[in-house]
Design an enzyme around this catalytic site. Structure first.
Site, PDB file in Angstrom:
ATOM      1  N   GLY A  60       0.038  -1.896   5.336  1.00 58.43           N
ATOM      2  CA  GLY A  60      -0.676  -3.062   5.862  1.00 58.43           C
ATOM      3  C   GLY A  60      -0.618  -3.196   7.371  1.00 58.43           C
TER       4      GLY A  60
ATOM      5  N   HIS B 115       7.354  -1.447  -5.702  1.00 59.09           N
ATOM      6  CA  HIS B 115       6.576  -1.550  -4.447  1.00 59.09           C
ATOM      7  C   HIS B 115       7.468  -2.200  -3.386  1.00 59.09           C
ATOM      8  CE1 HIS B 115       3.619  -2.926  -1.531  1.00 59.09           C
ATOM      9  NE2 HIS B 115       2.823  -1.980  -2.030  1.00 59.09           N
TER      10      HIS B 115
ATOM     11  N   ASN C 298      -4.276  -0.978  -4.976  1.00 61.07           N
ATOM     12  CA  ASN C 298      -3.334  -2.074  -5.229  1.00 61.07           C
ATOM     13  C   ASN C 298      -3.935  -3.319  -4.584  1.00 61.07           C
ATOM     14  OD1 ASN C 298      -1.240  -3.885  -5.396  1.00 61.07           O
ATOM     15  ND2 ASN C 298       0.063  -2.845  -3.886  1.00 61.07           N
TER      16      ASN C 298
ATOM     17  N   LYS D 110      -2.940  -6.317  -4.741  1.00 63.39           N
ATOM     18  CA  LYS D 110      -1.935  -7.340  -4.406  1.00 63.39           C
ATOM     19  C   LYS D 110      -2.431  -8.716  -4.887  1.00 63.39           C
ATOM     20  CE  LYS D 110      -0.669  -4.516  -0.507  1.00 63.39           C
ATOM     21  NZ  LYS D 110       0.185  -4.360   0.644  1.00 63.39           N
TER      22      LYS D 110
ATOM     23  N   SER E  37      -1.734   2.273   4.875  1.00 62.33           N
ATOM     24  CA  SER E  37      -2.901   2.248   5.785  1.00 62.33           C
ATOM     25  C   SER E  37      -3.864   3.412   5.576  1.00 62.33           C
ATOM     26  CB  SER E  37      -2.429   2.163   7.246  1.00 62.33           C
ATOM     27  OG  SER E  37      -1.725   0.954   7.459  1.00 62.33           O
TER      28      SER E  37
HETATM   29  C1  PEP Z   1       0.106  -0.877  -0.530  1.00 56.87           C
HETATM   30  O1  PEP Z   1       0.017  -2.059  -0.735  1.00 56.87           O
HETATM   31  O2  PEP Z   1       0.726  -0.188  -1.350  1.00 56.87           O
HETATM   32  C2  PEP Z   1      -0.510  -0.301   0.660  1.00 56.87           C
HETATM   33  C3  PEP Z   1      -0.329   0.965   0.892  1.00 56.87           C
HETATM   34  O3  PEP Z   1      -1.242  -1.149   1.456  1.00 56.87           O
HETATM   35  P1  PEP Z   1      -2.215  -0.718   2.674  1.00 56.87           P
HETATM   36  O4  PEP Z   1      -3.104   0.381   2.179  1.00 56.87           O
HETATM   37  O5  PEP Z   1      -2.989  -1.958   2.999  1.00 56.87           O
HETATM   38  O6  PEP Z   1      -1.343  -0.258   3.796  1.00 56.87           O
END
Ligand code: PEP
Length: 245
Positions: A168, A90, A9, A11, A207
């Protein structure tokens, strides 16, 4: 047998030159058995369609095919350009844009009507976890967001369990915490129309990095990962796919 899926993803990140660098680094994935999917910003979807080693999709879509919905993304148009899937619900859509279960349900049904695979995201906040509400929150998000599905939708919806406190933050759920939530999610799916619970792919998100993905995927109910930060660089995304073998 559920196939492992690694879904990036991106973003609101990546310029066109960063996209090209990503694919140079990624190279070919023919040795990788996991499904590799990416949800870029919508303006890059066309560009990503040129790279056959991944399937691409949207981070969000509208609850209508067309009309006066300024700034929205039509599921019909997504299908038309060749998108394979869309994320729905999300946590950033739920919290920043206040998308309700009812709206997410309408988006899910419309995306399915347009033959897009839906990756439906659920997950609790830290406050909810600390108040022992994980199961209540998951049940309610799943039951309300996935209302109205039927047997024609079996295999078309993937669930992403993403604890909000892990997204995140660098604070990944332990494999035990993730497995517990996935197992519970699968048990809730047993009673929702449109699912064959044992065959449904359930991704973990929050993460995930190349150095922690193996521990998560070694659990029975974790079938892949939805990855933000660590999916932005080609080498890191490739490492995630390789580690997921
Ligand atoms: C996400 O945006 O769905 C996500 C899991 O981000 P990250 O891997 O950066 O925690």
């Amino acid at each position: 047998m559920r196939q492992v899926h690694i879904v990036g993803n991106w973003k609101m990140n990546q310029t066109t030159s960063e996209v090209d660098t990503f694919f140079k680094e990624l190279g070919d994935l023919s040795e990788v058995s996991a499904q590799a999917w990416i949800a870029p910003q919508a303006i890059h979807l066309d560009r990503l369609l040129k790279f056959p080693q991944i399937k691409c999709g949207a981070q969000n879509c509208a609850q209508n095919d067309s009309g006066a919905f300024t700034g929205e993304l039509s599921p019909k148009s997504l299908k038309d350009i060749g998108a394979h899937f869309t994320l729905v619900g999300h946590s950033e859509r739920r919290s920043i844009y206040k998308e309700s279960d009812e709206l997410l349900n309408a988006k899910t049904l419309k995306a399915l009507e347009n033959d897009l695979v839906v990756i439906f995201c659920v997950g609790e906040t830290l406050e909810q976890r600390e108040a022992n509400q994980v199961e209540t929150v998951l049940k309610s998000q799943l039951e309300n967001g996935l209302r109205g599905l039927n047997s024609t939708h079996i295999g078309k919806v993937i669930i992403a369990y993403e604890p909000v406190w892990a997204i995140g933050t660098g604070k990944v759920a332990t494999p035990e915490q993730a497995q517990q939530a996935h197992k519970y999610t699968r048990s809730v799916l047993e009673s929702i129309d449109g699912f064959s619970a044992q065959e449904t792919i359930i991704l973990y998100g929050g993460s995930v990095k190349p150095d922690n993905i193996k521990g998560l995927l070694s659990n029975e109910d974790i079938d892949g990962a939805l990855v933000g930060g660590a999916s932005l660089k080609g080498q890191s995304f490739k490492d995630l796919c390789t580690q997921a073998q």
